[in-house]
Write a protein that holds these residues in place. Sequence first.
Motif, PDB file in Angstrom:
ATOM      1  N   UNK A 186       0.746  -1.179  -0.135  1.00 57.67           N
ATOM      2  CA  UNK A 186      -0.117  -0.137  -0.049  1.00 57.67           C
ATOM      3  C   UNK A 186       0.739   1.192   0.000  1.00 57.67           C
ATOM      4  N   UNK A 187       0.813   2.133  -0.770  1.00 61.49           N
ATOM      5  CA  UNK A 187       1.311   3.190  -1.110  1.00 61.49           C
ATOM      6  C   UNK A 187       0.783   4.482  -0.163  1.00 61.49           C
ATOM      7  N   UNK A 188       1.653   5.361   0.152  1.00 64.69           N
ATOM      8  CA  UNK A 188       1.136   6.675   1.100  1.00 64.69           C
ATOM      9  C   UNK A 188       0.819   7.864   0.232  1.00 64.69           C
ATOM     10  N   UNK A 189       1.462   8.758   0.364  1.00 63.23           N
ATOM     11  CA  UNK A 189       0.749  10.043  -0.295  1.00 63.23           C
ATOM     12  C   UNK A 189       1.405  10.274  -1.733  1.00 63.23           C
ATOM     13  N   UNK A 190       2.457   9.653  -1.952  1.00 65.95           N
ATOM     14  CA  UNK A 190       3.075  10.013  -3.360  1.00 65.95           C
ATOM     15  C   UNK A 190       3.213   8.691  -4.083  1.00 65.95           C
ATOM     16  N   UNK A 191       3.328   8.921  -5.551  1.00 62.44           N
ATOM     17  CA  UNK A 191       3.504   7.519  -6.476  1.00 62.44           C
ATOM     18  C   UNK A 191       4.755   7.209  -6.450  1.00 62.44           C
ATOM     19  N   UNK A 192       4.773   5.821  -6.589  1.00 58.45           N
ATOM     20  CA  UNK A 192       6.085   5.254  -6.646  1.00 58.45           C
ATOM     21  C   UNK A 192       6.154   4.192  -7.654  1.00 58.45           C
ATOM     22  N   UNK A 193       7.441   3.905  -8.433  1.00 57.35           N
ATOM     23  CA  UNK A 193       7.593   2.741  -9.082  1.00 57.35           C
ATOM     24  C   UNK A 193       8.427   1.582  -8.636  1.00 57.35           C
TER      25      UNK A 193
ATOM     26  N   UNK B 139      18.129 -13.137  -2.542  1.00 54.52           N
ATOM     27  CA  UNK B 139      18.400 -13.388  -3.990  1.00 54.52           C
ATOM     28  C   UNK B 139      17.658 -12.028  -4.690  1.00 54.52           C
ATOM     29  N   UNK B 140      18.325 -11.449  -5.447  1.00 58.85           N
ATOM     30  CA  UNK B 140      17.861 -10.174  -6.138  1.00 58.85           C
ATOM     31  C   UNK B 140      17.566 -10.764  -7.800  1.00 58.85           C
ATOM     32  N   UNK B 141      16.169 -10.207  -8.051  1.00 59.73           N
ATOM     33  CA  UNK B 141      15.705 -10.618  -9.416  1.00 59.73           C
ATOM     34  C   UNK B 141      16.260  -9.259 -10.049  1.00 59.73           C
ATOM     35  N   UNK B 142      16.784  -9.656 -11.193  1.00 57.60           N
ATOM     36  CA  UNK B 142      17.623  -8.790 -12.210  1.00 57.60           C
ATOM     37  C   UNK B 142      16.478  -7.809 -12.623  1.00 57.60           C
ATOM     38  N   UNK B 143      16.877  -6.270 -12.925  1.00 60.40           N
ATOM     39  CA  UNK B 143      15.621  -5.287 -13.184  1.00 60.40           C
ATOM     40  C   UNK B 143      15.373  -5.760 -14.724  1.00 60.40           C
ATOM     41  N   UNK B 144      16.333  -6.334 -15.492  1.00 63.69           N
ATOM     42  CA  UNK B 144      16.204  -6.800 -16.819  1.00 63.69           C
ATOM     43  C   UNK B 144      15.036  -8.035 -16.806  1.00 63.69           C
ATOM     44  N   UNK B 145      14.938  -8.412 -15.575  1.00 62.90           N
ATOM     45  CA  UNK B 145      13.944  -9.846 -15.558  1.00 62.90           C
ATOM     46  C   UNK B 145      12.769  -9.335 -14.729  1.00 62.90           C
ATOM     47  N   UNK B 146      12.440  -8.079 -14.761  1.00 69.16           N
ATOM     48  CA  UNK B 146      11.402  -7.694 -13.934  1.00 69.16           C
ATOM     49  C   UNK B 146      10.571  -6.553 -14.416  1.00 69.16           C
ATOM     50  N   UNK B 147       9.432  -6.586 -14.809  1.00 68.73           N
ATOM     51  CA  UNK B 147       8.672  -5.553 -15.202  1.00 68.73           C
ATOM     52  C   UNK B 147       8.235  -4.596 -14.535  1.00 68.73           C
ATOM     53  N   UNK B 148       8.685  -3.369 -14.304  1.00 68.94           N
ATOM     54  CA  UNK B 148       8.414  -2.499 -13.171  1.00 68.94           C
ATOM     55  C   UNK B 148       6.917  -2.243 -13.415  1.00 68.94           C
ATOM     56  N   UNK B 149       6.289  -1.477 -12.456  1.00 71.69           N
ATOM     57  CA  UNK B 149       5.158  -1.202 -12.317  1.00 71.69           C
ATOM     58  C   UNK B 149       4.990   0.196 -11.482  1.00 71.69           C
ATOM     59  N   UNK B 150       3.997   1.101 -11.736  1.00 68.31           N
ATOM     60  CA  UNK B 150       3.659   2.283 -10.947  1.00 68.31           C
ATOM     61  C   UNK B 150       2.529   2.074 -10.096  1.00 68.31           C
ATOM     62  N   UNK B 151       2.713   2.613  -8.813  1.00 66.34           N
ATOM     63  CA  UNK B 151       1.625   2.417  -7.835  1.00 66.34           C
ATOM     64  C   UNK B 151       1.432   3.991  -7.464  1.00 66.34           C
ATOM     65  N   UNK B 152       0.055   4.293  -7.614  1.00 67.05           N
ATOM     66  CA  UNK B 152      -0.337   5.565  -7.280  1.00 67.05           C
ATOM     67  C   UNK B 152      -0.559   5.713  -5.819  1.00 67.05           C
ATOM     68  N   UNK B 153      -0.923   7.237  -5.362  1.00 65.19           N
ATOM     69  CA  UNK B 153      -1.095   7.515  -4.006  1.00 65.19           C
ATOM     70  C   UNK B 153      -2.457   6.763  -3.288  1.00 65.19           C
ATOM     71  N   UNK B 154      -2.095   5.993  -1.848  1.00 62.95           N
ATOM     72  CA  UNK B 154      -3.173   5.338  -1.441  1.00 62.95           C
ATOM     73  C   UNK B 154      -3.648   4.316  -2.091  1.00 62.95           C
ATOM     74  N   UNK B 155      -2.809   3.605  -2.878  1.00 58.41           N
ATOM     75  CA  UNK B 155      -2.868   2.615  -3.733  1.00 58.41           C
ATOM     76  C   UNK B 155      -2.706   1.243  -3.224  1.00 58.41           C
TER      77      UNK B 155
END
Length: 306
Positions: A48-55, A109-125
């Motif tokens: 759950x995000x707070x007051x700001x969007x994040x990726x 174990x770190x999932x490489x960023x090249x193998x992870x589809x990033x996504x945006x979360x909006x405020x309070x989502x």
Amino acid sequence: MNYVVMKSITMTDSRRLQEDGKVCSRAESLVTPLDVDVTAFGTMFTLVTKEEPIEILTLEFFANPTAKALNVEIYTKLGDYKGFENNSTAWEKISETAIAPPPSERHSLLIPMSEFKSFTMYPNEMRAIFITLQTSDFRYKYGYGLKQGQTYHSDGYLSVNVGIGHANYGFGKRVFPARLFSGILHYSHNADCTRPRSKTVVHFTYYTRPKGIAMRRSEMVQELDRLVRKSMSDILNEDMLEIREINRIILESIETGSSTEDDAQEKCPVDGWVACVKLESKVTLSHLKSIQSGYLQYLLLKKKKS
């Protein structure tokens, strides 16, 4: 670890990352409690995000070091996972990769960023995450006394809630209640570049005496690094949470090492100790200039010694 001496603190001006007009993109990491006590095929939990969007950029998790191979799949869906634990059509796959097992139980174990589809979360989502392996080698923690959906760890931008475990690969029907994701979530957010920032570097010197069968110095460094990361996470995300959020304090890096040869011991400054092993840790913090270095030093030392 038995003894700690703070050596010095230095402070330099810092502008963070790339500026685009008045907005910067800043990378951060939410480190959950890193202790684990049970295994399963995977876990579902919510963010759950707070007051700001994040990726969300990628994540780290724990697995059995004895596993022969780790085939990882990660899914996400908007909203809660409740009611969709067995419904694969409701989820979007954002990662599928094979990674080598960790060298020890203490390594994530770190999932490489090249193998992870990033996504945006909006405020309070709210967004659900599902991590699944093809073997029962996923390691996490039992949520003693906690309820599903309850927040158990957070920072100034993101909260992680109590989830469930999966007893089979994929979207099986058998699940375990009250399970805690143990790992690291890497994300980015926008920051106001017009507010000047500073950087505080704290140097600690540690002295220890190995007990029983002597640990190699490299093992001591790994153990100290783990302990310092956990300690700083607890201090910034719990003891100093309000101060951290107001002053935008960010843990940029922790560097742990030793200046002497492996297994070597030296004259020890601690009374009563004939010889000991000297290790050093460098902690770098970024923060707004609204908090002075001296006060931040006082808070860190007060919490570190308590």
